[in-house]
Scaffold this motif. Structure first.
Motif, mmCIF file in Angstrom:
data_model
loop_
_atom_site.group_PDB
_atom_site.id
_atom_site.type_symbol
_atom_site.label_atom_id
_atom_site.label_comp_id
_atom_site.label_asym_id
_atom_site.label_seq_id
_atom_site.Cartn_x
_atom_site.Cartn_y
_atom_site.Cartn_z
ATOM 1 N N VAL A 23 41.942 48.768 41.714
ATOM 2 C CA VAL A 23 41.102 48.029 42.317
ATOM 3 C C VAL A 23 41.004 46.670 41.467
ATOM 4 C CG1 VAL A 23 38.634 47.595 42.358
ATOM 5 C CG2 VAL A 23 39.765 50.192 43.217
ATOM 6 N N LEU A 24 41.180 46.822 40.097
ATOM 7 C CA LEU A 24 41.217 45.666 39.220
ATOM 8 C C LEU A 24 42.427 44.825 39.430
ATOM 9 C CD1 LEU A 24 40.216 44.140 36.559
ATOM 10 C CD2 LEU A 24 41.629 45.727 35.382
ATOM 11 N N GLN A 25 43.489 45.436 39.569
ATOM 12 C CA GLN A 25 44.736 44.695 40.131
ATOM 13 C C GLN A 25 44.587 43.719 41.142
ATOM 14 O OE1 GLN A 25 48.169 46.863 40.657
ATOM 15 N NE2 GLN A 25 49.647 45.254 40.179
ATOM 16 N N GLU A 26 43.943 44.564 42.384
ATOM 17 C CA GLU A 26 44.102 43.811 43.655
ATOM 18 C C GLU A 26 42.786 42.765 43.705
ATOM 19 O OE1 GLU A 26 43.968 42.697 47.690
ATOM 20 O OE2 GLU A 26 45.313 43.776 46.365
ATOM 21 N N LEU A 27 41.645 42.969 42.887
ATOM 22 C CA LEU A 27 40.582 42.014 42.772
ATOM 23 C C LEU A 27 41.165 40.900 42.011
ATOM 24 C CD1 LEU A 27 37.338 43.940 42.239
ATOM 25 C CD2 LEU A 27 38.186 42.568 44.265
ATOM 26 N N ARG A 28 41.834 40.922 40.780
ATOM 27 C CA ARG A 28 42.394 39.906 40.013
ATOM 28 C C ARG A 28 43.497 39.224 40.899
ATOM 29 N NH1 ARG A 28 44.275 42.568 35.928
ATOM 30 N NH2 ARG A 28 42.385 42.230 34.539
ATOM 31 N N ARG A 29 44.274 39.895 41.705
ATOM 32 C CA ARG A 29 45.117 39.088 42.788
ATOM 33 C C ARG A 29 44.444 38.117 43.668
ATOM 34 N NH1 ARG A 29 46.901 38.985 47.523
ATOM 35 N NH2 ARG A 29 45.444 40.576 48.070
ATOM 36 N N ARG A 30 43.363 38.738 44.203
ATOM 37 C CA ARG A 30 42.507 37.815 45.336
ATOM 38 C C ARG A 30 41.991 36.497 44.495
ATOM 39 N NH1 ARG A 30 39.807 42.245 49.402
ATOM 40 N NH2 ARG A 30 41.347 43.326 49.747
ATOM 41 N N ILE A 31 41.435 36.606 43.466
ATOM 42 C CA ILE A 31 41.044 35.461 42.739
ATOM 43 C C ILE A 31 42.158 34.725 42.482
ATOM 44 C CG2 ILE A 31 39.858 34.770 40.673
ATOM 45 C CD1 ILE A 31 38.335 37.434 40.822
ATOM 46 N N VAL A 56 35.157 50.104 41.883
ATOM 47 C CA VAL A 56 34.900 48.709 42.061
ATOM 48 C C VAL A 56 33.985 48.295 41.158
ATOM 49 C CG1 VAL A 56 34.236 47.055 43.564
ATOM 50 C CG2 VAL A 56 35.296 49.224 44.613
ATOM 51 N N ARG A 57 33.008 48.881 40.449
ATOM 52 C CA ARG A 57 31.794 48.365 39.589
ATOM 53 C C ARG A 57 32.797 48.350 38.240
ATOM 54 N NH1 ARG A 57 26.807 47.237 40.605
ATOM 55 N NH2 ARG A 57 26.617 47.460 38.330
ATOM 56 N N GLU A 58 33.721 49.182 38.010
ATOM 57 C CA GLU A 58 34.054 49.265 36.724
ATOM 58 C C GLU A 58 35.299 48.140 36.572
ATOM 59 O OE1 GLU A 58 35.962 53.190 36.595
ATOM 60 O OE2 GLU A 58 34.211 54.010 35.586
ATOM 61 N N ALA A 59 35.904 47.933 37.517
ATOM 62 C CA ALA A 59 36.820 46.754 37.811
ATOM 63 C C ALA A 59 36.208 45.437 37.423
ATOM 64 C CB ALA A 59 37.500 47.012 39.096
ATOM 65 N N LEU A 60 34.995 45.350 38.290
ATOM 66 C CA LEU A 60 34.077 44.086 38.182
ATOM 67 C C LEU A 60 33.447 43.709 36.805
ATOM 68 C CD1 LEU A 60 32.681 44.257 41.806
ATOM 69 C CD2 LEU A 60 34.183 42.667 40.929
#
Length: 226
Positions: free
Chosen positions: A14-22, A49-53
Motif C-alpha cells: 500500500v505504501l509503495q502504491e500511494l507513494r507512486r500515485r503522489i 492503509v492507515r499505517e502506510a499513510l
C-alpha cells in the motif's frame, strides 16, 4: 550463501502504491485521501492503509488535519520559495564538500544518472526523467559523505515531491532542465566549484518556477477509487 526472500507485506504494498500515485501526480496537492476508499480500491483492510499513510506523513508526503483526514500537502508559492531557499544553502555546501572527496566511482554514478535522464527524455518518459533527475542530483551530493546533511536535503525534496517540475513543464522546459544537468555534470567532472554552484542555482530557479505552476488553488478532492 543462501539468500532469504522476504515477501512484501500488505503495508509495504500500500505504501509503495500511494507513494507512486503522489510521485506520478495522480494524487495532486490538496487531495484528501480517504482511508476507506483506498482500502476498497486496493482490496485491503483499513489497517495497512492507515499505517502506510502515517509513514508518508513522517516523510512529509501527506499531512493529517483534524476533521479532514490525510491530505496531499498544498503549498503556496511563498512556501515553495522558502523550501528552495533552504535547499540552496544546504545543497551548495554539500556540493563544495563533495567536490573535495569525489572518486572515480562517484563520477561514474553521476554520468550514468545523467545518461538515464537523457534516455527517459528522448522516449518521453516524464516520470522516469524525474526519477533519473533526482538520482543525478543525489549522485552529485553523495560524495560529501555527510549522511545527516543528505537526510535533511532528502526531506526538502520530499516536501516538494507532488510539485515535481518535470511533471508540470512542457517538453521544452524539460529539455532545459536536462541541458542544465549536462552543465552541472561537466563542472562536477572538472572539479570546477564556481561553475557547479552557479549552474546548480540556475537549475533550482527553473525547478522552482516549474513547481510554482502547480500552486494554483486546488479544491479538496476525495481520493482512493482511482
Amino acid at each position: 550463501m543462501v539468500t532469504t526472500f522476504r515477501p512484501q507485506t500488505m503495508q509495504e504494498a500500500v505504501l509503495q502504491e500511494l507513494r507512486r500515485r503522489i510521485h506520478d501526480g495522480e494524487l495532486r496537492p490538496g487531495t484528501v485521501i480517504r482511508v476507506d476508499a483506498v482500502a476498497g480500491a486496493l482490496g485491503v483492510s483499513r489497517i495497512p492503509v492507515r499505517e502506510a499513510l502515517m509513514i508518508l506523513e513522517g516523510e512529509g508526503l501527506v499531512t493529517h488535519r483534524p476533521h479532514v483526514g490525510f491530505t496531499v500537502p498544498s503549498l503556496t508559492a511563498e512556501e515553495l520559495e522558502e523550501i528552495y531557499f533552504i535547499r540552496a544553502m544546504l545543497e551548495d555546501e554539500a556540493l563544495r564538500r563533495a567536490l573535495k572527496k569525489t572518486t572515480d566511482a562517484d563520477r561514474a554514478a553521476a554520468r550514468e544518472a545523467c545518461r538515464a535522464a537523457e534516455e527517459a527524455l528522448d522516449h518521453g518518459q516524464v516520470n522516469a526523467f524525474s526519477d533519473s533527475g533526482r538520482r543525478f542530483h543525489e549522485a552529485l551530493l553523495a560524495p560529501c559523505r555527510m549522511p545527516r546533511l543528505l537526510r535533511l536535503l532528502a526531506g526538502l525534496w520530499e516536501a516538494t515531491e507532488s510539485y515535481r517540475a518535470a511533471n508540470l513543464l512542457d517538453r521544452g522546459g524539460q529539455e532545459i532542465l536536462q541541458v542544465e544537468h549536462h552543465v552541472m555534470l561537466d563542472a562536477f567532472l572538472a572539479g570546477d566549484e564556481q561553475r557547479l554552484i552557479e549552474a546548480a542555482e540556475q537549475h533550482r530557479q527553473h525547478l522552482l518556477a516549474g513547481a510554482q505552476l502547480g500552486t494554483c488553488p486546488t479544491p479538496d478532492t476525495p481520493a482512493g477509487q482511482r
